[in-house]
Every structure is written in structure tokens, then in C-alpha cells.
Design an enzyme around this catalytic site. Structure first.
Site, PDB file in Angstrom:
ATOM      1  N   HIS A  15     -37.952 -51.387  52.769  1.00  0.00           N
ATOM      2  CA  HIS A  15     -39.547 -50.939  52.649  1.00  0.00           C
ATOM      3  C   HIS A  15     -39.217 -50.480  54.331  1.00  0.00           C
ATOM      4  CE1 HIS A  15     -41.059 -53.710  49.615  1.00  0.00           C
ATOM      5  NE2 HIS A  15     -42.255 -53.000  49.911  1.00  0.00           N
ATOM      6  N   ALA A  17     -37.911 -46.848  56.304  1.00  0.00           N
ATOM      7  CA  ALA A  17     -37.934 -45.646  55.388  1.00  0.00           C
ATOM      8  C   ALA A  17     -36.371 -45.380  56.456  1.00  0.00           C
ATOM      9  CB  ALA A  17     -39.432 -45.233  56.275  1.00  0.00           C
ATOM     10  N   LYS A  19     -34.220 -46.773  57.149  1.00  0.00           N
ATOM     11  CA  LYS A  19     -32.694 -47.787  56.469  1.00  0.00           C
ATOM     12  C   LYS A  19     -32.775 -47.356  55.180  1.00  0.00           C
ATOM     13  CE  LYS A  19     -31.873 -52.460  57.629  1.00  0.00           C
ATOM     14  NZ  LYS A  19     -32.629 -53.966  57.140  1.00  0.00           N
ATOM     15  N   ASP A  75     -29.320 -55.998  55.370  1.00  0.00           N
ATOM     16  CA  ASP A  75     -29.791 -57.170  56.782  1.00  0.00           C
ATOM     17  C   ASP A  75     -29.171 -56.963  57.064  1.00  0.00           C
ATOM     18  OD1 ASP A  75     -32.350 -59.032  56.792  1.00  0.00           O
ATOM     19  OD2 ASP A  75     -30.919 -60.393  57.572  1.00  0.00           O
ATOM     20  N   SER A  76     -29.720 -56.846  58.559  1.00  0.00           N
ATOM     21  CA  SER A  76     -28.752 -55.732  59.657  1.00  0.00           C
ATOM     22  C   SER A  76     -30.029 -56.671  60.902  1.00  0.00           C
ATOM     23  CB  SER A  76     -28.553 -54.501  59.733  1.00  0.00           C
ATOM     24  OG  SER A  76     -29.558 -53.666  59.786  1.00  0.00           O
ATOM     25  N   TYR A 173     -32.827 -50.417  67.559  1.00  0.00           N
ATOM     26  CA  TYR A 173     -32.381 -50.337  68.331  1.00  0.00           C
ATOM     27  C   TYR A 173     -31.692 -49.847  68.886  1.00  0.00           C
ATOM     28  CZ  TYR A 173     -34.023 -55.254  68.982  1.00  0.00           C
ATOM     29  OH  TYR A 173     -35.139 -56.530  68.522  1.00  0.00           O
ATOM     30  N   ASP A 174     -31.604 -48.760  68.475  1.00  0.00           N
ATOM     31  CA  ASP A 174     -30.173 -47.478  68.251  1.00  0.00           C
ATOM     32  C   ASP A 174     -30.963 -47.048  70.102  1.00  0.00           C
ATOM     33  OD1 ASP A 174     -29.938 -47.818  65.489  1.00  0.00           O
ATOM     34  OD2 ASP A 174     -29.964 -46.086  65.417  1.00  0.00           O
ATOM     35  N   LYS A 194     -23.528 -40.997  63.379  1.00  0.00           N
ATOM     36  CA  LYS A 194     -24.028 -41.842  62.967  1.00  0.00           C
ATOM     37  C   LYS A 194     -23.307 -42.880  61.603  1.00  0.00           C
ATOM     38  CE  LYS A 194     -27.318 -45.330  62.681  1.00  0.00           C
ATOM     39  NZ  LYS A 194     -28.658 -45.586  63.059  1.00  0.00           N
ATOM     40  N   ARG A 200     -22.955 -49.872  58.984  1.00  0.00           N
ATOM     41  CA  ARG A 200     -24.111 -49.735  57.693  1.00  0.00           C
ATOM     42  C   ARG A 200     -22.598 -48.770  57.229  1.00  0.00           C
ATOM     43  NH1 ARG A 200     -28.913 -48.845  59.530  1.00  0.00           N
ATOM     44  NH2 ARG A 200     -29.003 -51.173  58.502  1.00  0.00           N
TER      45      ARG A 200
END
Length: 213
Positions: A15, A17, A19, A75-76, A173-174, A194, A200
């Protein structure tokens, strides 16, 4: 042998957005028609795992079962060396407001990522100016089918933390993560660049080699 994924609909079990947007871009060349769990109104399962893989599998199996379609979950999180790998699987939890910090967030949009970045920086500052600021973003992808079969792929991106936050292009946290070999934070880098260097992207390269190769 890794199970191959046929072109067609795939549920992105998230959920979040930001990601979902990244995953859509990465899947675009492979004939996949992604739809998010949020778009389908699927509930978010409780992330009770203690590892990235466990949580990714929980989400992927839940969406695959509910939608009757293959589902991809991510999951990251951020692992900070000087904090013993924290926040790790609790990366998003550190952005949740407590009762004394205001109204608790009900979803990704309700989380306070600046607060979360501040918590990390505060713990680093307690260790003094010479603290090790190295960190690693981890991404674990779980691809599940309605029959219960699943594949797992992990990617990593090494870097260091900076303060104050810089940039507006990323999420989470970018703004405080500077990838190794780059002068800019994830939030200052063009999204297309990126996508090519992120944790990812590393996990996706392994997924592509496994299920599309």
C-alpha cells in the site's frame, strides 16, 4: 529450479505508493500488468516476522491467496552499522508516531519519516563525532503463487548516512542515505538513476534472472 512467471496480471503486495511506483517501473519491460494490493482493496497482513524474508513472504502469500493471482511483496529497510543493524525490519515502525508524538499513523502516508531519520541521527550523535556512519539498504522480494509456491530474492545497497536530510525525490529514509561512490543522497538522484543502483534494483536483477531468464 526457479519457477518462471508468465506475462499477465501480478499483484504488488503493498500500500506504499512510492514503493509501488518503483516496482511498476522495474516490471515494465517484462509484459507484466501490475496492480497494487491497495488498488484491489486487499488488507495488509500483520508483519510479525523477525526477518525481511519472513515479512515479505507473509505479504506475498496473503495477496496471492486473496486475489487468486501471483503476488510480489517487498520488505525493505535500513541497517545502520553503529546501531547493530537497527532499525532493520522495524525501519517503518520508527516512523510511527506514539501517543505522545501525535496521532498514530494508520498507513504509509501517516508515518513521519523526518522523525524516523531524526531518531537514527540522534542515536548516532550519542556515540560522538567519530561514529561509523556506514549503512546498508536491504530489499527482500518474495514472489508467491496462489498454490503456495514462493521464490525469494535479496538485494543490498551499501552507503553512508548524512545529516541534515537532502533532496525531495525519494521517500522514507532516502534523504539521509548516500550510496557508495555517489555524492548525492537517494532523494537527490534522478529516479531513473536510483532504479539502476538501488537495493531494490539489485533484488530485481536477481528476480529477473530467476523468473524471466
Amino acid at each position: 529450479m526457479t519457477r518462471k512467471l508468465a506475462p499477465g496480471k501480478l499483484v504488488i503486495a503493498s500500500h506504499n505508493a512510492g514503493k509501488v511506483r518503483e516496482i511498476r517501473a522495474l516490471l515494465d519491460p517484462y509484459g507484466i500488468d501490475p496492480v497494487s494490493a491497495g488498488d484491489l482493496g486487499l488488507p495488509e497482513p500483520a508483519e510479525t516476522g523477525t526477518t525481511f524474508a519472513e515479512n515479505a513472504l507473509l505479504k506475498a502469500h496473503a495477496s496471492a491467496s486473496a486475489a487468486g493471482l501471483p503476488a510480489l511483496a517487498d520488505d525493505s529497510g535500513l541497517e545502520v552499522a553503529a546501531l547493530g543493524g537497527r532499525p532493520g525490519v522495524y525501519t517503518a515502525d520508527w516512523a510511527e508516531r506514539q501517543w505522545f508524538e501525535g496521532e498514530p499513523g494508520k498507513d504509509w502516508a501517516g508515518r513521519d519519516w523526518y522523525m524516523a531519520m531524526g531518531k537514527v541521527e540522534g542515536l548516532l550523535a550519542e556515540q560522538g563525532p567519530g561514529v561509523d556512519r556506514s549503512a546498508c539498504f536491504v530489499c527482500t522480494l518474495a514472489l508467491a503463487w496462489p498454490d503456495g509456491h514462493a521464490e525469494v530474492f535479496e538485494g543490498r545497497a551499501q552507503g553512508s548516512l548524512t545529516w541534515p536530510p537532502r533532496g525531495t525525490l525519494g521517500f522514507g529514509y532516502d534523504p539521509v542515505f548516500v550510496p557508495s561512490g555517489k555524492p548525492l543522497t537517494y532523494a537527490e538522484i534522478d529516479p531513473a538513476e536510483k532504479h539502476a543502483i538501488s537495493h531494490r534494483a539489485d533484488a530485481f536483477a536477481k528476480l529477473v534472472a530467476g523468473v524471466f531468464g
